[in-house]
Design a protein around this motif. Structure first.
Motif, PDB file in Angstrom:
ATOM      1  N   GLN A  37       0.825  -1.212   0.000  1.00  0.00           N
ATOM      2  CA  GLN A  37       0.000   0.000   0.000  1.00  0.00           C
ATOM      3  C   GLN A  37       0.857   1.260   0.000  1.00  0.00           C
ATOM      4  O   GLN A  37       1.862   1.335   0.700  1.00  0.00           O
ATOM      5  CB  GLN A  37      -0.899  -0.013   1.228  1.00  0.00           C
ATOM      6  CG  GLN A  37      -1.773   1.201   1.388  1.00  0.00           C
ATOM      7  CD  GLN A  37      -2.745   1.029   2.521  1.00  0.00           C
ATOM      8  OE1 GLN A  37      -3.773   0.410   2.355  1.00  0.00           O
ATOM      9  NE2 GLN A  37      -2.432   1.569   3.682  1.00  0.00           N
ATOM     10  N   PHE A  38       0.434   2.246  -0.763  1.00  0.00           N
ATOM     11  CA  PHE A  38       1.020   3.586  -0.755  1.00  0.00           C
ATOM     12  C   PHE A  38      -0.083   4.567  -0.386  1.00  0.00           C
ATOM     13  O   PHE A  38      -1.188   4.481  -0.932  1.00  0.00           O
ATOM     14  CB  PHE A  38       1.549   3.970  -2.138  1.00  0.00           C
ATOM     15  CG  PHE A  38       2.929   3.478  -2.446  1.00  0.00           C
ATOM     16  CD1 PHE A  38       3.983   4.369  -2.530  1.00  0.00           C
ATOM     17  CD2 PHE A  38       3.177   2.138  -2.648  1.00  0.00           C
ATOM     18  CE1 PHE A  38       5.260   3.917  -2.824  1.00  0.00           C
ATOM     19  CE2 PHE A  38       4.443   1.668  -2.950  1.00  0.00           C
ATOM     20  CZ  PHE A  38       5.493   2.569  -3.032  1.00  0.00           C
ATOM     21  N   ILE A  39       0.200   5.486   0.518  1.00  0.00           N
ATOM     22  CA  ILE A  39      -0.718   6.584   0.834  1.00  0.00           C
ATOM     23  C   ILE A  39      -0.020   7.859   0.388  1.00  0.00           C
ATOM     24  O   ILE A  39       1.052   8.206   0.894  1.00  0.00           O
ATOM     25  CB  ILE A  39      -1.057   6.645   2.332  1.00  0.00           C
ATOM     26  CG1 ILE A  39      -1.726   5.344   2.775  1.00  0.00           C
ATOM     27  CG2 ILE A  39      -1.972   7.840   2.618  1.00  0.00           C
ATOM     28  CD1 ILE A  39      -1.996   5.263   4.270  1.00  0.00           C
ATOM     29  N   LEU A  40      -0.632   8.548  -0.590  1.00  0.00           N
ATOM     30  CA  LEU A  40      -0.035   9.730  -1.200  1.00  0.00           C
ATOM     31  C   LEU A  40      -0.950  10.931  -1.028  1.00  0.00           C
ATOM     32  O   LEU A  40      -2.173  10.805  -1.114  1.00  0.00           O
ATOM     33  CB  LEU A  40       0.162   9.497  -2.706  1.00  0.00           C
ATOM     34  CG  LEU A  40       0.875   8.230  -3.122  1.00  0.00           C
ATOM     35  CD1 LEU A  40       0.542   7.894  -4.556  1.00  0.00           C
ATOM     36  CD2 LEU A  40       2.360   8.402  -2.964  1.00  0.00           C
ATOM     37  N   GLU A  41      -0.353  12.094  -0.825  1.00  0.00           N
ATOM     38  CA  GLU A  41      -1.121  13.329  -0.860  1.00  0.00           C
ATOM     39  C   GLU A  41      -0.871  13.974  -2.211  1.00  0.00           C
ATOM     40  O   GLU A  41       0.268  14.299  -2.550  1.00  0.00           O
ATOM     41  CB  GLU A  41      -0.709  14.278   0.261  1.00  0.00           C
ATOM     42  CG  GLU A  41      -1.523  15.543   0.267  1.00  0.00           C
ATOM     43  CD  GLU A  41      -1.126  16.529   1.354  1.00  0.00           C
ATOM     44  OE1 GLU A  41      -1.723  17.622   1.383  1.00  0.00           O
ATOM     45  OE2 GLU A  41      -0.227  16.224   2.157  1.00  0.00           O
ATOM     46  N   THR A  42      -1.941  14.112  -3.006  1.00  0.00           N
ATOM     47  CA  THR A  42      -1.823  14.731  -4.319  1.00  0.00           C
ATOM     48  C   THR A  42      -2.514  16.091  -4.288  1.00  0.00           C
ATOM     49  O   THR A  42      -3.193  16.430  -3.314  1.00  0.00           O
ATOM     50  CB  THR A  42      -2.484  13.858  -5.415  1.00  0.00           C
ATOM     51  OG1 THR A  42      -3.898  13.929  -5.276  1.00  0.00           O
ATOM     52  CG2 THR A  42      -2.002  12.417  -5.329  1.00  0.00           C
ATOM     53  N   ILE A  43      -2.361  16.834  -5.372  1.00  0.00           N
ATOM     54  CA  ILE A  43      -3.027  18.143  -5.430  1.00  0.00           C
ATOM     55  C   ILE A  43      -4.540  18.001  -5.545  1.00  0.00           C
ATOM     56  O   ILE A  43      -5.264  18.967  -5.328  1.00  0.00           O
ATOM     57  CB  ILE A  43      -2.466  19.009  -6.578  1.00  0.00           C
ATOM     58  CG1 ILE A  43      -2.697  18.348  -7.932  1.00  0.00           C
ATOM     59  CG2 ILE A  43      -1.014  19.328  -6.354  1.00  0.00           C
ATOM     60  CD1 ILE A  43      -2.352  19.227  -9.115  1.00  0.00           C
ATOM     61  N   MET A  44      -5.022  16.786  -5.837  1.00  0.00           N
ATOM     62  CA  MET A  44      -6.453  16.532  -5.940  1.00  0.00           C
ATOM     63  C   MET A  44      -7.003  15.779  -4.737  1.00  0.00           C
ATOM     64  O   MET A  44      -8.145  15.342  -4.753  1.00  0.00           O
ATOM     65  CB  MET A  44      -6.753  15.735  -7.212  1.00  0.00           C
ATOM     66  CG  MET A  44      -6.367  16.439  -8.491  1.00  0.00           C
ATOM     67  SD  MET A  44      -7.221  18.003  -8.749  1.00  0.00           S
ATOM     68  CE  MET A  44      -8.867  17.421  -9.033  1.00  0.00           C
ATOM     69  N   GLY A  45      -6.204  15.599  -3.691  1.00  0.00           N
ATOM     70  CA  GLY A  45      -6.647  14.902  -2.496  1.00  0.00           C
ATOM     71  C   GLY A  45      -5.767  13.702  -2.203  1.00  0.00           C
ATOM     72  O   GLY A  45      -4.803  13.419  -2.912  1.00  0.00           O
ATOM     73  N   PHE A  46      -6.117  12.999  -1.149  1.00  0.00           N
ATOM     74  CA  PHE A  46      -5.333  11.830  -0.743  1.00  0.00           C
ATOM     75  C   PHE A  46      -5.701  10.626  -1.597  1.00  0.00           C
ATOM     76  O   PHE A  46      -6.857  10.440  -1.958  1.00  0.00           O
ATOM     77  CB  PHE A  46      -5.547  11.526   0.737  1.00  0.00           C
ATOM     78  CG  PHE A  46      -4.826  12.487   1.625  1.00  0.00           C
ATOM     79  CD1 PHE A  46      -3.504  12.249   1.985  1.00  0.00           C
ATOM     80  CD2 PHE A  46      -5.446  13.631   2.089  1.00  0.00           C
ATOM     81  CE1 PHE A  46      -2.827  13.147   2.794  1.00  0.00           C
ATOM     82  CE2 PHE A  46      -4.782  14.526   2.893  1.00  0.00           C
ATOM     83  CZ  PHE A  46      -3.465  14.285   3.249  1.00  0.00           C
ATOM     84  N   MET A  47      -4.698   9.823  -1.883  1.00  0.00           N
ATOM     85  CA  MET A  47      -4.865   8.655  -2.740  1.00  0.00           C
ATOM     86  C   MET A  47      -4.248   7.445  -2.057  1.00  0.00           C
ATOM     87  O   MET A  47      -3.188   7.549  -1.441  1.00  0.00           O
ATOM     88  CB  MET A  47      -4.154   8.906  -4.072  1.00  0.00           C
ATOM     89  CG  MET A  47      -4.059   7.709  -4.974  1.00  0.00           C
ATOM     90  SD  MET A  47      -2.993   8.038  -6.384  1.00  0.00           S
ATOM     91  CE  MET A  47      -4.052   9.115  -7.303  1.00  0.00           C
ATOM     92  N   ILE A  48      -4.925   6.303  -2.173  1.00  0.00           N
ATOM     93  CA  ILE A  48      -4.379   5.045  -1.661  1.00  0.00           C
ATOM     94  C   ILE A  48      -4.230   4.096  -2.838  1.00  0.00           C
ATOM     95  O   ILE A  48      -5.188   3.850  -3.574  1.00  0.00           O
ATOM     96  CB  ILE A  48      -5.284   4.420  -0.587  1.00  0.00           C
ATOM     97  CG1 ILE A  48      -5.374   5.344   0.621  1.00  0.00           C
ATOM     98  CG2 ILE A  48      -4.751   3.049  -0.179  1.00  0.00           C
ATOM     99  CD1 ILE A  48      -6.291   4.854   1.714  1.00  0.00           C
ATOM    100  N   VAL A  49      -3.015   3.600  -3.016  1.00  0.00           N
ATOM    101  CA  VAL A  49      -2.724   2.614  -4.051  1.00  0.00           C
ATOM    102  C   VAL A  49      -2.465   1.298  -3.338  1.00  0.00           C
ATOM    103  O   VAL A  49      -1.606   1.220  -2.460  1.00  0.00           O
ATOM    104  CB  VAL A  49      -1.487   3.011  -4.879  1.00  0.00           C
ATOM    105  CG1 VAL A  49      -1.157   1.947  -5.911  1.00  0.00           C
ATOM    106  CG2 VAL A  49      -1.683   4.366  -5.540  1.00  0.00           C
ATOM    107  N   LYS A  50      -3.227   0.253  -3.699  1.00  0.00           N
ATOM    108  CA  LYS A  50      -3.042  -1.062  -3.082  1.00  0.00           C
ATOM    109  C   LYS A  50      -2.604  -2.048  -4.146  1.00  0.00           C
ATOM    110  O   LYS A  50      -2.998  -1.940  -5.312  1.00  0.00           O
ATOM    111  CB  LYS A  50      -4.340  -1.551  -2.429  1.00  0.00           C
ATOM    112  CG  LYS A  50      -4.721  -0.745  -1.217  1.00  0.00           C
ATOM    113  CD  LYS A  50      -5.936  -1.330  -0.540  1.00  0.00           C
ATOM    114  CE  LYS A  50      -6.292  -0.509   0.698  1.00  0.00           C
ATOM    115  NZ  LYS A  50      -7.418  -1.081   1.415  1.00  0.00           N
ATOM    116  N   GLY A  51      -1.778  -3.009  -3.723  1.00  0.00           N
ATOM    117  CA  GLY A  51      -1.313  -4.011  -4.660  1.00  0.00           C
ATOM    118  C   GLY A  51      -0.408  -5.016  -3.984  1.00  0.00           C
ATOM    119  O   GLY A  51      -0.437  -5.187  -2.764  1.00  0.00           O
ATOM    120  N   GLU A  52       0.414  -5.665  -4.798  1.00  0.00           N
ATOM    121  CA  GLU A  52       1.335  -6.681  -4.308  1.00  0.00           C
ATOM    122  C   GLU A  52       2.729  -6.388  -4.848  1.00  0.00           C
ATOM    123  O   GLU A  52       2.882  -6.068  -6.033  1.00  0.00           O
ATOM    124  CB  GLU A  52       0.882  -8.062  -4.768  1.00  0.00           C
ATOM    125  CG  GLU A  52      -0.498  -8.438  -4.272  1.00  0.00           C
ATOM    126  CD  GLU A  52      -1.046  -9.677  -4.962  1.00  0.00           C
ATOM    127  OE1 GLU A  52      -0.256 -10.461  -5.516  1.00  0.00           O
ATOM    128  OE2 GLU A  52      -2.273  -9.841  -4.948  1.00  0.00           O
TER     129      GLU A  52
END
Length: 96
Positions: A37-52
């Motif tokens: 998992q990655f938790i990122l703050e972007t200019i359009m809001g927070f984003m969570i990327v999940k994977g393996e």
């Protein structure tokens, strides 16, 4: 020039190639990340990327670009309150 101002001048975009190579622009900062998992703050809001097997390939803090490789299962935007709940659940799992 302030770092946040330079990033805000860029657009936010996501490019995903074959669910294995992800490039995100308009990233302000990476809050947290691991292999799943990655938790990122972007200019359009927070984003969570999940994977393996997720790995940070490239981080360009000046232009706000992030490259991630690994199998991407989902990409979600979350509201501020949801992000805090997600972080709390991550910390609660880590410190149990």
């Amino acid at each position: 020039m302030d770092k946040d101002n330079s990033i805000n001048n860029y657009n936010h975009s996501i490019s995903l190639l074959e669910r294995k190579n992800l490039v995100i622009t308009g990233v302000k900062k990476i809050e947290n990340f691991d292999n799943n998992q990655f938790i990122l703050e972007t200019i359009m809001g927070f984003m969570i990327v999940k994977g393996e097997g997720l790995e940070l390939v490239k981080l360009d803090t000046l232009s706000g670009n992030v490259s991630i490789k690994g199998l991407v299962n989902s990409i979600n935007y979350v509201e501020e309150s949801s992000k805090k709940e997600k972080e709390e659940s991550i910390f609660s799992r880590l410190f149990k």
